[in-house]
Design a protein around this motif. Sequence first.
Motif, mmCIF file in Angstrom:
data_model
loop_
_atom_site.group_PDB
_atom_site.id
_atom_site.type_symbol
_atom_site.label_atom_id
_atom_site.label_comp_id
_atom_site.label_asym_id
_atom_site.label_seq_id
_atom_site.Cartn_x
_atom_site.Cartn_y
_atom_site.Cartn_z
ATOM 1 N N ARG A 25 0.828 -1.200 0.131
ATOM 2 C CA ARG A 25 -0.013 -0.210 -0.036
ATOM 3 C C ARG A 25 0.992 1.121 0.070
ATOM 4 O O ARG A 25 0.515 2.219 -0.810
ATOM 5 C CB ARG A 25 -0.719 -0.034 1.107
ATOM 6 C CG ARG A 25 -2.175 -0.871 1.065
ATOM 7 C CD ARG A 25 -2.962 -0.993 2.205
ATOM 8 N NE ARG A 25 -4.097 -1.319 2.169
ATOM 9 C CZ ARG A 25 -4.863 -1.860 3.064
ATOM 10 N NH1 ARG A 25 -4.905 -1.423 4.469
ATOM 11 N NH2 ARG A 25 -6.005 -2.545 3.045
ATOM 12 N N GLN A 26 1.772 1.203 0.663
ATOM 13 C CA GLN A 26 2.719 2.427 0.713
ATOM 14 C C GLN A 26 3.383 2.795 -0.390
ATOM 15 O O GLN A 26 3.360 3.910 -0.978
ATOM 16 C CB GLN A 26 3.989 2.264 1.730
ATOM 17 C CG GLN A 26 3.655 2.194 3.203
ATOM 18 C CD GLN A 26 3.017 3.697 3.681
ATOM 19 O OE1 GLN A 26 2.201 4.027 3.554
ATOM 20 N NE2 GLN A 26 4.123 4.144 4.325
ATOM 21 N N VAL A 27 3.879 1.684 -1.158
ATOM 22 C CA VAL A 27 4.499 1.990 -2.726
ATOM 23 C C VAL A 27 3.525 2.678 -3.433
ATOM 24 O O VAL A 27 3.621 3.551 -4.194
ATOM 25 C CB VAL A 27 5.088 0.450 -2.984
ATOM 26 C CG1 VAL A 27 5.336 0.554 -4.686
ATOM 27 C CG2 VAL A 27 6.112 -0.021 -2.301
ATOM 28 N N LEU A 28 2.124 2.073 -3.392
ATOM 29 C CA LEU A 28 1.141 2.434 -4.351
ATOM 30 C C LEU A 28 0.716 3.861 -3.999
ATOM 31 O O LEU A 28 0.322 4.697 -4.668
ATOM 32 C CB LEU A 28 -0.409 1.639 -4.406
ATOM 33 C CG LEU A 28 0.151 0.246 -5.085
ATOM 34 C CD1 LEU A 28 -1.163 -0.814 -4.713
ATOM 35 C CD2 LEU A 28 0.772 0.382 -6.554
ATOM 36 N N ARG A 29 0.702 4.290 -2.537
ATOM 37 C CA ARG A 29 0.378 5.588 -2.288
ATOM 38 C C ARG A 29 1.380 6.639 -2.595
ATOM 39 O O ARG A 29 1.317 7.684 -3.165
ATOM 40 C CB ARG A 29 0.278 5.748 -0.718
ATOM 41 C CG ARG A 29 -0.841 5.400 0.049
ATOM 42 C CD ARG A 29 -1.011 5.867 1.493
ATOM 43 N NE ARG A 29 -1.719 4.768 2.054
ATOM 44 C CZ ARG A 29 -1.160 3.596 2.934
ATOM 45 N NH1 ARG A 29 -0.079 3.851 3.455
ATOM 46 N NH2 ARG A 29 -2.045 2.843 3.440
ATOM 47 N N TYR A 30 2.817 6.462 -2.705
ATOM 48 C CA TYR A 30 3.977 6.995 -2.955
ATOM 49 C C TYR A 30 3.886 7.346 -4.421
ATOM 50 O O TYR A 30 4.323 8.398 -4.881
ATOM 51 C CB TYR A 30 5.164 6.447 -2.835
ATOM 52 C CG TYR A 30 5.287 6.153 -1.234
ATOM 53 C CD1 TYR A 30 5.011 7.108 -0.144
ATOM 54 C CD2 TYR A 30 6.223 5.499 -0.507
ATOM 55 C CE1 TYR A 30 5.242 7.048 1.037
ATOM 56 C CE2 TYR A 30 6.484 4.932 0.671
ATOM 57 C CZ TYR A 30 5.966 6.039 1.511
ATOM 58 O OH TYR A 30 6.198 5.968 3.057
ATOM 59 N N THR A 31 3.394 6.468 -5.194
ATOM 60 C CA THR A 31 3.455 6.443 -6.615
ATOM 61 C C THR A 31 2.026 7.067 -7.419
ATOM 62 O O THR A 31 1.788 7.305 -8.441
ATOM 63 C CB THR A 31 3.853 5.453 -7.495
ATOM 64 O OG1 THR A 31 2.970 4.278 -7.112
ATOM 65 C CG2 THR A 31 5.325 4.898 -6.971
ATOM 66 N N ASN A 52 10.491 -0.185 0.800
ATOM 67 C CA ASN A 52 9.117 -1.074 1.061
ATOM 68 C C ASN A 52 9.075 -2.108 0.300
ATOM 69 O O ASN A 52 8.554 -3.233 0.664
ATOM 70 C CB ASN A 52 7.812 -0.118 0.677
ATOM 71 C CG ASN A 52 7.429 0.698 2.035
ATOM 72 O OD1 ASN A 52 7.182 0.263 2.908
ATOM 73 N ND2 ASN A 52 7.910 2.054 1.875
ATOM 74 N N LEU A 53 9.745 -2.315 -0.958
ATOM 75 C CA LEU A 53 9.578 -3.543 -1.687
ATOM 76 C C LEU A 53 10.775 -4.508 -1.220
ATOM 77 O O LEU A 53 10.537 -5.659 -1.065
ATOM 78 C CB LEU A 53 10.208 -3.243 -3.258
ATOM 79 C CG LEU A 53 9.043 -2.579 -4.185
ATOM 80 C CD1 LEU A 53 9.690 -2.376 -5.406
ATOM 81 C CD2 LEU A 53 7.859 -3.135 -4.068
ATOM 82 N N HIS A 54 11.775 -3.881 -0.444
ATOM 83 C CA HIS A 54 12.872 -4.822 0.279
ATOM 84 C C HIS A 54 12.092 -5.314 1.384
ATOM 85 O O HIS A 54 12.313 -6.519 1.614
ATOM 86 C CB HIS A 54 13.779 -3.928 0.668
ATOM 87 C CG HIS A 54 14.963 -4.890 1.285
ATOM 88 N ND1 HIS A 54 14.950 -5.157 2.488
ATOM 89 C CD2 HIS A 54 16.250 -5.065 0.780
ATOM 90 C CE1 HIS A 54 16.224 -5.949 2.636
ATOM 91 N NE2 HIS A 54 16.788 -5.959 1.519
ATOM 92 N N ARG A 55 11.372 -4.441 2.076
ATOM 93 C CA ARG A 55 10.464 -4.940 3.479
ATOM 94 C C ARG A 55 9.525 -6.044 3.046
ATOM 95 O O ARG A 55 9.440 -7.013 3.538
ATOM 96 C CB ARG A 55 9.934 -3.958 3.834
ATOM 97 C CG ARG A 55 9.069 -4.111 5.033
ATOM 98 C CD ARG A 55 8.636 -2.740 5.734
ATOM 99 N NE ARG A 55 7.483 -2.946 6.558
ATOM 100 C CZ ARG A 55 6.396 -2.337 6.594
ATOM 101 N NH1 ARG A 55 6.061 -1.409 5.727
ATOM 102 N NH2 ARG A 55 5.333 -2.752 7.368
ATOM 103 N N LEU A 56 8.675 -5.911 1.836
ATOM 104 C CA LEU A 56 7.840 -6.924 1.379
ATOM 105 C C LEU A 56 8.573 -8.260 1.120
ATOM 106 O O LEU A 56 8.138 -9.230 1.374
ATOM 107 C CB LEU A 56 7.141 -6.308 -0.079
ATOM 108 C CG LEU A 56 6.135 -7.265 -0.544
ATOM 109 C CD1 LEU A 56 4.892 -7.209 0.290
ATOM 110 C CD2 LEU A 56 5.847 -6.569 -2.011
ATOM 111 N N GLY A 57 9.665 -8.277 0.484
ATOM 112 C CA GLY A 57 10.453 -9.550 0.092
ATOM 113 C C GLY A 57 11.074 -10.180 1.169
ATOM 114 O O GLY A 57 11.016 -11.378 1.580
#
Length: 121
Positions: A25-31, A52-57
């Motif tokens: 969600r954070q990634v999508l909010r930021y973009t 956030n992508l690193h955190r997701l993985g």
Amino acid sequence: MRHAQTPNPHLLKRVYLEQMQEAARQVLRYTAGMDFAAFTADTRTQDAISHNLHRLGTLAAAMHPSLREELPELDWRSILDLPDLVGHLHFGIQDEIIWDLIQCTLPYWLVVLEEALERPS
């Protein structure tokens, strides 16, 4: 001496999925509202997205494989590769791959995570 009880695996699964959902969600909010040119020009947003992508993985990697098997709709290999993706690709190529992931793949993953969290354990 008291022994720590092993946490309920379904509770752990829920915690991991909620944290993964929040990272997506954070990634999508930021973009939101950005196009590719704005994305490539905004290094702060790129850094936040990489985090956030690193955190997701990393969260996916921390889950027991049997918990991941309960959600075959997700491309776990791609999710598990996210820390390497954001850490090792060369800029330019990375921007295009990350942008495609944000636009095409991440929204689907988010839907799957949301549906999984709505199901009773």
